[in-house]
Design an enzyme around this catalytic site. Structure first.
Site, mmCIF file in Angstrom:
data_model
loop_
_atom_site.group_PDB
_atom_site.id
_atom_site.type_symbol
_atom_site.label_atom_id
_atom_site.label_comp_id
_atom_site.label_asym_id
_atom_site.label_seq_id
_atom_site.Cartn_x
_atom_site.Cartn_y
_atom_site.Cartn_z
ATOM 1 N N ARG A 107 0.873 -1.185 0.000
ATOM 2 C CA ARG A 107 0.000 0.000 0.000
ATOM 3 C C ARG A 107 0.904 1.227 0.000
ATOM 4 O O ARG A 107 1.715 1.383 0.916
ATOM 5 C CB ARG A 107 -0.891 -0.010 1.243
ATOM 6 C CG ARG A 107 -1.631 1.294 1.444
ATOM 7 C CD ARG A 107 -2.731 1.216 2.489
ATOM 8 N NE ARG A 107 -3.880 0.493 1.991
ATOM 9 C CZ ARG A 107 -5.102 0.566 2.517
ATOM 10 N NH1 ARG A 107 -5.336 1.348 3.552
ATOM 11 N NH2 ARG A 107 -6.096 -0.132 2.007
ATOM 12 N N HIS A 134 -7.368 0.671 -6.454
ATOM 13 C CA HIS A 134 -7.571 -0.235 -5.311
ATOM 14 C C HIS A 134 -8.244 -1.510 -5.855
ATOM 15 O O HIS A 134 -9.421 -1.768 -5.614
ATOM 16 C CB HIS A 134 -8.456 0.467 -4.269
ATOM 17 C CG HIS A 134 -8.391 -0.134 -2.900
ATOM 18 N ND1 HIS A 134 -7.585 -1.203 -2.582
ATOM 19 C CD2 HIS A 134 -9.046 0.192 -1.736
ATOM 20 C CE1 HIS A 134 -7.738 -1.492 -1.298
ATOM 21 N NE2 HIS A 134 -8.621 -0.673 -0.766
ATOM 22 N N GLN A 137 -10.086 -4.160 -3.633
ATOM 23 C CA GLN A 137 -11.391 -3.660 -3.210
ATOM 24 C C GLN A 137 -12.412 -3.852 -4.345
ATOM 25 O O GLN A 137 -13.522 -4.352 -4.123
ATOM 26 C CB GLN A 137 -11.266 -2.162 -2.856
ATOM 27 C CG GLN A 137 -12.563 -1.536 -2.409
ATOM 28 C CD GLN A 137 -12.991 -2.015 -1.028
ATOM 29 O OE1 GLN A 137 -12.221 -1.936 -0.081
ATOM 30 N NE2 GLN A 137 -14.199 -2.518 -0.903
ATOM 31 N N ASP A 229 -17.484 6.758 -1.472
ATOM 32 C CA ASP A 229 -16.185 6.628 -0.786
ATOM 33 C C ASP A 229 -15.949 7.971 -0.090
ATOM 34 O O ASP A 229 -16.648 8.957 -0.371
ATOM 35 C CB ASP A 229 -15.096 6.342 -1.853
ATOM 36 C CG ASP A 229 -13.699 6.179 -1.266
ATOM 37 O OD1 ASP A 229 -13.565 5.996 -0.039
ATOM 38 O OD2 ASP A 229 -12.718 6.246 -2.050
ATOM 39 N N CYS A 269 -16.549 1.336 0.455
ATOM 40 C CA CYS A 269 -15.369 0.503 0.722
ATOM 41 C C CYS A 269 -14.996 0.490 2.203
ATOM 42 O O CYS A 269 -14.317 -0.413 2.663
ATOM 43 C CB CYS A 269 -14.196 1.010 -0.100
ATOM 44 S SG CYS A 269 -13.869 2.769 0.186
ATOM 45 N N ARG A 297 -13.363 -9.050 1.168
ATOM 46 C CA ARG A 297 -11.945 -8.747 0.969
ATOM 47 C C ARG A 297 -11.097 -9.988 1.268
ATOM 48 O O ARG A 297 -10.167 -10.318 0.530
ATOM 49 C CB ARG A 297 -11.499 -7.583 1.879
ATOM 50 C CG ARG A 297 -12.164 -6.246 1.607
ATOM 51 C CD ARG A 297 -11.757 -5.666 0.282
ATOM 52 N NE ARG A 297 -10.316 -5.518 0.184
ATOM 53 C CZ ARG A 297 -9.621 -4.489 0.682
ATOM 54 N NH1 ARG A 297 -10.244 -3.490 1.278
ATOM 55 N NH2 ARG A 297 -8.309 -4.423 0.544
HETATM 56 N N1 CP Z 1 -11.314 -0.475 2.329
HETATM 57 C C1 CP Z 1 -10.051 -0.485 2.781
HETATM 58 O O1 CP Z 1 -9.097 -0.670 2.026
HETATM 59 O O2 CP Z 1 -9.940 -0.295 4.123
HETATM 60 P P1 CP Z 1 -8.590 -0.102 4.942
HETATM 61 O O3 CP Z 1 -8.032 1.250 4.592
HETATM 62 O O4 CP Z 1 -9.015 -0.187 6.378
HETATM 63 O O5 CP Z 1 -7.637 -1.182 4.579
HETATM 64 N N1 NVA Z 2 -10.185 6.525 -1.193
HETATM 65 C C1 NVA Z 2 -9.849 6.095 0.141
HETATM 66 C C2 NVA Z 2 -9.993 4.621 0.256
HETATM 67 C C3 NVA Z 2 -9.665 4.048 1.600
HETATM 68 C C4 NVA Z 2 -9.798 2.567 1.637
HETATM 69 C C5 NVA Z 2 -8.432 6.528 0.451
HETATM 70 O O1 NVA Z 2 -7.551 6.384 -0.403
HETATM 71 O O2 NVA Z 2 -8.196 7.024 1.555
#
Ligand code: CP
Ligand code: NVA
Length: 309
Positions: A107, A134, A137, A229, A269, A297
């Site tokens: 990430r 993502h 997701q 989101d 998400c 997930r």
């Molecule tokens: N939806 C998602 O990726 O959540 P987290 O940021 O908690 O991993």
């Molecule tokens: N769009 C959000 C998704 C979190 C899972 C972010 O990047 O913070």
């Protein structure tokens, strides 16, 4: 179909049949787990690095548990604690990591860092979220849509909110690849870029259509799925005030839901900012599928890892 050793940075580049294979195996793994039956130890004897540059609840835990359930060894690595935090390059890190482990889940802030990591590491890399995409997701969301609606082909998915977010971009890509339709409803400034829309039109599967509709009440008419989101994604905190003001009219609340068909479901998400992009009444209401998305997930990521690592 052989996915072994391929990087999974976005769904583009994988065929619709390959994506369906991932979803089918995820469903099998989900029902096996529900029946308390094991799955083959696809990751037996394998170590998987989980490199995180940003916070996470769902992704971090579901990958960790998923590696364990597949018989492998997960190693959580905080970006800032590695020499990366002191200036070692991403490419040197990828080269080193990839000679110790069998797979990398990462990430990152910049999607380009993920590409460098994937190019430099001998071990395959799975995108656990970047500023642009993502994909884990999105495939979990497609599994949820399949379970709730029985199909993805022809389903109308309407994303309301920040149309340039990583979650919206990956959702649009995956839904179109699998033959669904996507509508994005955002203020002009947060609509997907022309370049990305062009790319989406190029990858749309059988009959999948993309629509951009600024008015959210208009956008949700005929929706099977309404998705939102956060308005301020990780890394965009300096724009928080501007985003909250521009995206205010795009809240998913009971008023907006009244404009949608009665059987439209709501997806997010998570994490949600209740009272901003979505109200508690909607997220906790009978049309919400958010908890299933989060559960999925685990199953989808186990499937991806079993096929790639
Ligand atoms: N939806 C998602 O990726 O959540 P987290 O940021 O908690 O991993
Ligand atoms: N769009 C959000 C998704 C979190 C899972 C972010 O990047 O913070």
């Amino acid at each position: 179909m052989d996915l072994i050793g391929r990087d999974f940075l976005r769904t583009k580049g994988f065929s619709a049949d390959e994506l369906k294979l991932i979803l089918d195996r995820a469903s099998e793994m989900k029902s096996a787990l529900r029946r308390r039956m094991g799955t083959p130890p696809y990751l037996e004897g394998k170590s998987i690095a989980m490199l995180f540059q940003k916070p996470s609840t769902r992704t971090r835990i579901s990958f960790d548990v998923g590696v364990y359930q597949l018989g492998g060894h997960p190693i959580y690595l905080n970006w800032a604690d590695l020499q990366l935090g002191r200036g070692e390059t991403v490419s040197d890190t990828g080269r080193i990591l990839g000679c110790y482990v069998d797979g990398i889940v990462a990430r990152v802030f910049k999607h380009s860092d993920l590409e460098v990591l994937a190019d430099s590491s001998p071990a395959p890399v799975i995108n656990a979220l970047s500023d642009e995409f993502h994909p884990c997701q999105a495939l979990s969301d497609c599994l949820t849509i399949l379970e709730r609606k029985g199909r993805i082909e022809g389903v109308s998915v309407v994303f309301v909110g920040d149309g340039r977010s990583n979650v919206c971009q990956s959702l649009a890509e995956a839904v179109l690849q699998l033959g669904g339709n996507i509508t994005v409803s955002s203020p002009a400034k947060y609509m997907p870029t022309e370049e990305f829309v062009k790319e989406l039109r190029g990858i749309a599967g059988k009959g999948g259509k993309i629509r951009l509709v600024e008015d959210p009440f208009e956008a949700v008419k005929g929706a099977d799925v309404i998705y939102t989101d956060v308005w301020v994604s990780m890394g965009f905190e300096s724009e928080a005030a501007e985003r909250r003001s521009a995206l205010g009219p795009y809240q998913v609340n009971s008023g907006l839901m009244r404009s949608a068909p009665p059987d439209a479901i709501v997806m997010h998400c998570l994490p949600a900012h209740r009272g901003e992009e979505i109200t508690s009444e909607v997220i906790d209401g009978p049309r919400s599928a958010v908890w299933e998305q989060a559960e999925n997930r685990l199953h989808v990521q186990k499937s991806i890892m079993s096929l790639i690592f």
